[in-house]
Design an enzyme around this catalytic site. Structure first.
Site, short mmCIF file in Angstrom:
data_model
loop_
_atom_site.label_atom_id
_atom_site.label_comp_id
_atom_site.label_asym_id
_atom_site.label_seq_id
_atom_site.Cartn_x
_atom_site.Cartn_y
_atom_site.Cartn_z
CG ASP A 82 -2.02 1.04 1.27
OD1 ASP A 82 -2.21 1.07 0.21
OD2 ASP A 82 -2.56 1.21 2.17
CG HIS A 83 -0.80 4.94 0.36
ND1 HIS A 83 -1.07 5.87 -0.59
CD2 HIS A 83 -1.83 4.64 1.04
CE1 HIS A 83 -2.27 6.12 -0.59
NE2 HIS A 83 -2.92 5.44 0.42
CG HIS A 181 -5.23 7.88 4.00
ND1 HIS A 181 -4.37 8.59 3.15
CD2 HIS A 181 -5.81 6.77 3.39
CE1 HIS A 181 -4.41 7.98 1.94
NE2 HIS A 181 -5.15 6.75 2.24
N GLY A 182 -7.46 7.91 8.04
CA GLY A 182 -7.60 8.40 9.53
C GLY A 182 -9.19 8.09 9.80
CG HIS A 215 -6.81 4.71 -1.25
ND1 HIS A 215 -5.52 4.25 -0.49
CD2 HIS A 215 -6.62 4.43 -2.26
CE1 HIS A 215 -4.79 3.84 -1.52
NE2 HIS A 215 -5.66 3.74 -2.59
N GLY A 216 -9.29 5.36 2.22
CA GLY A 216 -9.87 5.99 3.52
C GLY A 216 -11.23 5.43 3.96
CG ASN A 237 -6.90 0.68 -0.10
OD1 ASN A 237 -7.51 -0.20 -0.35
ND2 ASN A 237 -5.91 1.47 -0.14
CB VAL A 238 -10.31 -1.35 5.96
CG1 VAL A 238 -10.82 -1.30 7.44
CG2 VAL A 238 -11.44 -1.26 5.01
ZN LIG Z 1 -4.68 5.00 1.11
#
Ligand SMILES: [Zn+2]
Length: 291
Positions: A82-83, A181-182, A215-216, A237-238
């Site tokens: 990832d990333h 994200h977060g 994402h997020g 994405n988790v």
């Molecule tokens: Zn991400």
């Protein structure tokens, strides 16, 4: 079965209007719990790590353990990086046996993003059956979700996305659509559903060629998740959700059993908590029974 790349399972998901969870793991006990929940639900799965846990655990160790577990199961499991902003590290993971790689050059200008992403695509495709995810636009941290969501220039431009896919040859696209994200600080995150729909129509209207990644995932309300799937998102994405679950479970167990010193019971408790969180996600994504 052997671990697989992400492309086929995500094409099937896009066509079937469900999504596959891509869970960021930070340790192997947690990974086992995520897999167990998917095996029980007969759901396809993407296990992913960001760069730090990959370095900490060891690339070869993650591949060896995941492959050993995958061999005993019937569900398709993909191992995704990832990333990763570093082309060299992307290549190292591909060499080590990762089956899907995300090169994230979205902080670069468009030309440089294309150049770096294409370099990883060419390497992975030449090496074997390894697929690649690229990102266009800025998927922000939750702190700046509002500014990014209100600043169209930071979101993914649909026409540019089409150009990005054709110039890089990526297999999956993560378009910035306002998710972050977060942990969202509001119950109504500003997500640009229409933008995802437009990108999906441009890329996948005749046949699904380039599955789209959201994402997020953590904190997105269930109705947002369904709408994003409806619009064409197939990989969610988790990460934060699993981290919180793991740490909170440890804290709860240790607080209640301060004198016990039985790591096995602590691990089991945290794995059960993880499995139940993952089951919630499988429910929201509609992936149960699809493997
Ligand atoms: Zn991400």
């Amino acid at each position: 079965m052997a671990i697989v790349n992400a492309r086929e399972i995500l094409i099937r998901a896009t066509e079937g209007k469900y999504a596959v969870g891509a869970f960021n793991i930070t340790n192997l006990m947690q990974m086992q719990a995520v897999i167990d929940a998917h095996v029980e639900a007969r759901a396809p799965l993407i296990i992913q790590t960001s760069v730090s846990p990959a370095r900490l655990i060891g690339l070869d160790v993650i591949v060896a353990v995941l492959c050993a577990i995958a061999e005993r199961t019937e569900i398709p499991i993909c191992l995704h990086l990832d990333h990763c902003e570093d082309v060299v590290f992307c290549k190292r993971c591909a060499d080590a046996g990762w089956t899907n790689i995300m090169i994230d050059a979205s902080r670069q200008n468009f030309e440089e993003n294309v150049r770096m992403t294409r370099e990883v695509v060419e390497y992975c495709h030449a090496l074997g059956d390894i697929t690649v995810e690229g990102e266009l636009g800025t998927v922000s941290g939750v702190e700046d979700q509002v500014t990014v969501a209100e600043d169209e220039s930071q979101l993914c431009n649909p026409e540019q996305a089409q150009q990005f896919v054709s110039e890089t040859g990526i297999d999956l696209l993560a378009p910035a659509i306002g998710t972050a994200h977060g942990v969202y600080k509001t119950s109504e995150p500003k997500v640009d559903f229409e933008r995802l729909g437009r990108i999906a129509r441009l890329l996948n209207s005749e046949e699904v060629r380039t599955p789209l990644v959201v994402h997020g995932g953590t904190g997105l309300p269930a109705d947002h998740v369904s709408r994003l799937i409806e619009m064409g998102g197939s990989k969610f994405n988790v990460s934060t959700d699993l981290k919180h679950t793991w740490i909170d479970a440890h804290y709860e167990y240790i607080s209640a059993h301060r004198e016990e010193y039985n790591p096995g019971k602590l691990d089991k408790y945290s794995q059960e908590a993880t499995k139940s969180k993952v089951r919630e996600w499988i429910g929201m994504l509609g992936s149960a029974g699809k493997a």
